[in-house]
Write a protein that holds these residues in place. Structure first.
Motif, PDB file in Angstrom:
ATOM      1  N   VAL A  21      42.433  86.553  52.209  1.00  0.00           N
ATOM      2  CA  VAL A  21      41.888  85.424  52.944  1.00  0.00           C
ATOM      3  C   VAL A  21      41.443  85.953  54.308  1.00  0.00           C
ATOM      4  O   VAL A  21      42.280  86.310  55.136  1.00  0.00           O
ATOM      5  CB  VAL A  21      42.922  84.285  53.113  1.00  0.00           C
ATOM      6  N   PRO A  22      40.124  86.034  54.546  1.00  0.00           N
ATOM      7  CA  PRO A  22      39.646  86.540  55.835  1.00  0.00           C
ATOM      8  C   PRO A  22      39.879  85.531  56.948  1.00  0.00           C
ATOM      9  O   PRO A  22      40.132  84.347  56.706  1.00  0.00           O
ATOM     10  CB  PRO A  22      38.147  86.751  55.590  1.00  0.00           C
ATOM     11  N   GLN A  23      39.769  86.002  58.170  1.00  0.00           N
ATOM     12  CA  GLN A  23      39.951  85.125  59.330  1.00  0.00           C
ATOM     13  C   GLN A  23      38.927  83.992  59.316  1.00  0.00           C
ATOM     14  O   GLN A  23      39.252  82.846  59.581  1.00  0.00           O
ATOM     15  CB  GLN A  23      39.845  85.928  60.618  1.00  0.00           C
ATOM     16  N   ASP A  24      37.682  84.309  59.007  1.00  0.00           N
ATOM     17  CA  ASP A  24      36.636  83.294  58.912  1.00  0.00           C
ATOM     18  C   ASP A  24      36.490  82.883  57.455  1.00  0.00           C
ATOM     19  O   ASP A  24      36.238  83.726  56.593  1.00  0.00           O
ATOM     20  CB  ASP A  24      35.302  83.831  59.436  1.00  0.00           C
ATOM     21  N   ASP A  25      36.660  81.597  57.185  1.00  0.00           N
ATOM     22  CA  ASP A  25      36.596  81.100  55.816  1.00  0.00           C
ATOM     23  C   ASP A  25      35.199  81.287  55.242  1.00  0.00           C
ATOM     24  O   ASP A  25      34.197  81.030  55.908  1.00  0.00           O
ATOM     25  CB  ASP A  25      36.974  79.622  55.775  1.00  0.00           C
ATOM     26  N   ALA A  26      35.144  81.724  53.983  1.00  0.00           N
ATOM     27  CA  ALA A  26      33.875  81.883  53.268  1.00  0.00           C
ATOM     28  C   ALA A  26      33.820  80.794  52.198  1.00  0.00           C
ATOM     29  O   ALA A  26      34.067  81.038  51.027  1.00  0.00           O
ATOM     30  CB  ALA A  26      33.786  83.274  52.657  1.00  0.00           C
ATOM     31  N   LEU A  27      33.525  79.579  52.635  1.00  0.00           N
ATOM     32  CA  LEU A  27      33.525  78.425  51.748  1.00  0.00           C
ATOM     33  C   LEU A  27      32.150  77.757  51.746  1.00  0.00           C
ATOM     34  O   LEU A  27      31.419  77.838  52.728  1.00  0.00           O
ATOM     35  CB  LEU A  27      34.575  77.400  52.214  1.00  0.00           C
ATOM     36  N   HIS A  28      31.843  77.092  50.646  1.00  0.00           N
ATOM     37  CA  HIS A  28      30.597  76.333  50.538  1.00  0.00           C
ATOM     38  C   HIS A  28      30.864  74.919  51.019  1.00  0.00           C
ATOM     39  O   HIS A  28      31.518  74.131  50.332  1.00  0.00           O
ATOM     40  CB  HIS A  28      30.085  76.331  49.096  1.00  0.00           C
ATOM     41  N   GLY A  29      30.374  74.594  52.198  1.00  0.00           N
ATOM     42  CA  GLY A  29      30.671  73.328  52.841  1.00  0.00           C
ATOM     43  C   GLY A  29      30.234  72.093  52.088  1.00  0.00           C
ATOM     44  O   GLY A  29      30.814  71.023  52.247  1.00  0.00           O
ATOM     45  N   THR A  30      29.202  72.218  51.254  1.00  0.00           N
ATOM     46  CA  THR A  30      28.704  71.028  50.554  1.00  0.00           C
ATOM     47  C   THR A  30      29.515  70.696  49.302  1.00  0.00           C
ATOM     48  O   THR A  30      29.375  69.593  48.772  1.00  0.00           O
ATOM     49  CB  THR A  30      27.224  71.220  50.157  1.00  0.00           C
TER      50      THR A  30
END
Length: 183
Positions: A21-30
């Motif tokens: 789990v990286p510090q900055d989330d790699a997620l699809h906001g929609t």
């Protein structure tokens, strides 16, 4: 400058899944929470029957405390909830090793404690959980503490013994006792 990493006596690529789990989330906001986890499940658990994957998605939603938020779009979640989605994605494959980079940065102290308790419960399920953090409030949730400075190990052991090792009054005071970094 050299060494070897082994998990249960095996090279990491032979020891089973590893979650990161990286510090900055790699997620699809929609995407909605459940849809994002289903999609990740299709990729990570492709050999598992669909009904079992769906059960696993439900299980991790409960595990990370997102029940009731399944139909919310990720972009509408709080920072802590997004972090829990990232953790849930990694927990889908039940990794033997879970690495979390600053997973509590920017969270309020109460949520930071809840996240650290979640990581502790994952570790209690027989997994290795490595957390990099500058947050000192919940170090007591950890079994072991490793303090690194400039790539050197300065301490490894129980968190409660760390302040005495550094001649510090508490965890925060440890930072004042560390050697200055060369820039």
């Amino acid at each position: 400058s050299r060494g070897e990493v082994r998990l249960n006596g095996k090279a990491p690529n032979e020891a089973g899944p590893v979650g990161y789990v990286p510090q900055d989330d790699a997620l699809h906001g929609t995407l909605r929470v459940a849809d994002a986890l289903r999609f990740a499940g299709e990729l990570r658990l492709h050999g598992m029957p669909a009904i079992s994957r769906e059960a696993r998605v439900r299980q991790v939603i409960l595990q990370v405390g997102l029940n009731g938020r399944e139909d919310v779009r990720i972009k509408s979640l709080s920072g802590g909830q997004r972090k829990r989605v990232s953790v849930a994605m990694e927990l889908l494959s039940q990794p033997n090793l879970l690495i979390l980079d600053e997973p509590t940065s920017g969270l309020d102290p109460g949520l930071e404690e809840k996240m650290m308790e979640l990581f502790r419960s994952v570790a209690r399920d027989g997994r290795i959980v490595l957390v990099t953090t500058h947050a000192m409030q919940s170090l007591s949730c950890c079994d072991q503490l490793l303090v690194l400075a400039a790539g050197r190990k300065l301490y490894f052991g129980p968190p409660a013994a760390a302040p005495a090792h550094f001649g510090a009054s508490d965890y925060v005071d440890i930072f004042r006792k560390l050697p200055p970094l060369k820039v």
